[in-house]
Design a protein around this motif. Structure first.
Motif, PDB file in Angstrom:
ATOM      1  N   GLY A  22       0.791  -1.225   0.000  1.00 35.20           N
ATOM      2  CA  GLY A  22       0.000   0.000   0.000  1.00 35.20           C
ATOM      3  C   GLY A  22       0.826   1.279   0.000  1.00 35.20           C
ATOM      4  N   THR A  23       2.134   1.167  -0.229  1.00 36.44           N
ATOM      5  CA  THR A  23       3.019   2.343  -0.212  1.00 36.44           C
ATOM      6  C   THR A  23       3.379   2.826  -1.613  1.00 36.44           C
ATOM      7  OG1 THR A  23       5.076   1.059  -0.223  1.00 36.44           O
ATOM      8  CG2 THR A  23       4.078   1.511   1.946  1.00 36.44           C
ATOM      9  N   GLY A  24       2.913   2.118  -2.641  1.00 34.92           N
ATOM     10  CA  GLY A  24       3.281   2.450  -4.017  1.00 34.92           C
ATOM     11  C   GLY A  24       4.462   1.648  -4.529  1.00 34.92           C
ATOM     12  N   LEU A  25       5.104   0.903  -3.655  1.00 36.11           N
ATOM     13  CA  LEU A  25       6.275   0.114  -4.054  1.00 36.11           C
ATOM     14  C   LEU A  25       5.922  -0.882  -5.159  1.00 36.11           C
ATOM     15  CD1 LEU A  25       9.312  -0.452  -3.278  1.00 36.11           C
ATOM     16  CD2 LEU A  25       8.414  -2.369  -1.965  1.00 36.11           C
ATOM     17  N   THR A  30       3.569  -0.751  -7.372  1.00 33.52           N
ATOM     18  CA  THR A  30       3.310  -0.062  -8.637  1.00 33.52           C
ATOM     19  C   THR A  30       4.617   0.286  -9.340  1.00 33.52           C
ATOM     20  OG1 THR A  30       1.282   0.834  -7.697  1.00 33.52           O
ATOM     21  CG2 THR A  30       2.084   1.873  -9.703  1.00 33.52           C
ATOM     22  N   HIS A  31       5.593   0.784  -8.583  1.00 35.07           N
ATOM     23  CA  HIS A  31       6.907   1.066  -9.165  1.00 35.07           C
ATOM     24  C   HIS A  31       7.536  -0.213  -9.729  1.00 35.07           C
ATOM     25  CE1 HIS A  31       7.871   5.296  -8.216  1.00 35.07           C
ATOM     26  NE2 HIS A  31       7.005   5.132  -7.229  1.00 35.07           N
ATOM     27  N   MET A  32       7.404  -1.297  -8.984  1.00 32.52           N
ATOM     28  CA  MET A  32       7.974  -2.566  -9.410  1.00 32.52           C
ATOM     29  C   MET A  32       7.313  -3.054 -10.693  1.00 32.52           C
ATOM     30  SD  MET A  32       8.051  -6.143  -7.321  1.00 32.52           S
ATOM     31  CE  MET A  32       6.292  -6.077  -7.123  1.00 32.52           C
ATOM     32  N   LYS A  33       5.990  -3.020 -10.732  1.00 39.08           N
ATOM     33  CA  LYS A  33       5.290  -3.491 -11.933  1.00 39.08           C
ATOM     34  C   LYS A  33       5.662  -2.636 -13.139  1.00 39.08           C
ATOM     35  CE  LYS A  33       2.803  -6.956 -10.360  1.00 39.08           C
ATOM     36  NZ  LYS A  33       3.485  -7.284  -9.126  1.00 39.08           N
ATOM     37  N   PHE A  34       5.782  -1.322 -12.956  1.00 39.76           N
ATOM     38  CA  PHE A  34       6.179  -0.464 -14.072  1.00 39.76           C
ATOM     39  C   PHE A  34       7.550  -0.878 -14.611  1.00 39.76           C
ATOM     40  CE2 PHE A  34       8.726   3.050 -15.655  1.00 39.76           C
ATOM     41  CZ  PHE A  34       8.004   3.343 -16.801  1.00 39.76           C
ATOM     42  N   LEU A  35       8.521  -1.023 -13.717  1.00 37.14           N
ATOM     43  CA  LEU A  35       9.867  -1.401 -14.167  1.00 37.14           C
ATOM     44  C   LEU A  35       9.858  -2.735 -14.908  1.00 37.14           C
ATOM     45  CD1 LEU A  35      12.108  -0.446 -11.111  1.00 37.14           C
ATOM     46  CD2 LEU A  35      12.093   0.642 -13.364  1.00 37.14           C
ATOM     47  N   ALA A  71      -5.318  -4.860  -7.658  1.00 36.19           N
ATOM     48  CA  ALA A  71      -4.061  -4.169  -7.987  1.00 36.19           C
ATOM     49  C   ALA A  71      -3.656  -4.426  -9.435  1.00 36.19           C
ATOM     50  CB  ALA A  71      -2.947  -4.604  -7.034  1.00 36.19           C
ATOM     51  N   ILE A  72      -3.793  -5.653  -9.886  1.00 33.42           N
ATOM     52  CA  ILE A  72      -3.370  -5.975 -11.253  1.00 33.42           C
ATOM     53  C   ILE A  72      -4.363  -5.415 -12.263  1.00 33.42           C
ATOM     54  CG2 ILE A  72      -4.313  -8.257 -11.773  1.00 33.42           C
ATOM     55  CD1 ILE A  72      -0.697  -7.130 -12.153  1.00 33.42           C
TER      56      ILE A  72
END
Length: 188
Positions: free
Chosen positions: A103-106, A108-113, A141-142
């Motif tokens: 829930g911290t955005g981590l 989302t950053h990971m999926k983008f990369l 989330a997905i």
């Protein structure tokens, strides 16, 4: 093996030399409740890493260690798996991050990369995700990341407690990536 990185996260190769950074996180209660994997002890985590590395040797997986740059802590693990080099299709999965990172955005950053690497560096045609039908948090989330539900494999995976789960199959096509990248991940 690649290193994927932005200002928030570092995804580095998971190895038998560095998996010990994950022992404490891996032992959190219910961390992999919806997974058939068992990482509840250092021995079981080591066995899990060995399986991932065998996949790397066979060119069917690329496992990563997740490091949260904001918190300056190791957060968990993820990987590209079931890599089909001929058909240019792979899965992003085997993802688990500690409760304090959720829930911290981590993620989302990971999926983008990972999506960026799969589509723009590896030039794959499709990225898939498989999620336990009961895991509403991961499914939402997905779906938020732009993946489309393609179907449900009924009672296809046996869990550690003997329960037979049904698996939701999601996908993103290479042609969908530019729009998803701009609309969902525009700030990344």
């Amino acid at each position: 093996m690649s290193i994927l990185e932005n200002e928030r996260i570092l995804l580095s190769p998971l190895t038998l030399e560095n998996y010990h950074h994950l022992i404490e996180v891996a032992q959190e209660k219910d961390l992999v409740y919806y997974s058939p994997s068992n990482i509840s002890s250092s021995e079981k985590l080591r066995a899990y890493v060995k399986v991932a590395l065998k996949g790397f040797e066979d060119k069917t997986s690329i496992p990563f260690l997740i490091f949260d740059k904001d918190k300056q802590q190791y957060a968990g693990s993820t990987r590209f798996g079931l890599i089909n080099w001929e058909n240019k299709v792979l899965h992003i999965g085997w993802t688990w991050i500690g409760h304090e990172f959720q829930g911290t955005g981590l993620n989302t950053h990971m999926k983008f990369l990972m999506l960026h690497h799969a589509f723009e560096t590896l030039e794959f045609e499709k990225v898939e995700f498989r999620i336990d039908e009961r895991n509403q948090k991961s499914r939402k989330a997905i779906e938020k990341s732009g993946a489309k539900l393609e179907g449900i494999l009924r009672k296809d995976t046996v869990m550690n407690d003997g329960f037979r789960r049904s698996t939701c199959c999601y996908g993103i096509l290479k042609g969908e990536w530019p729009t998803i990248k701009a609309t969902v991940f525009g700030a990344y």
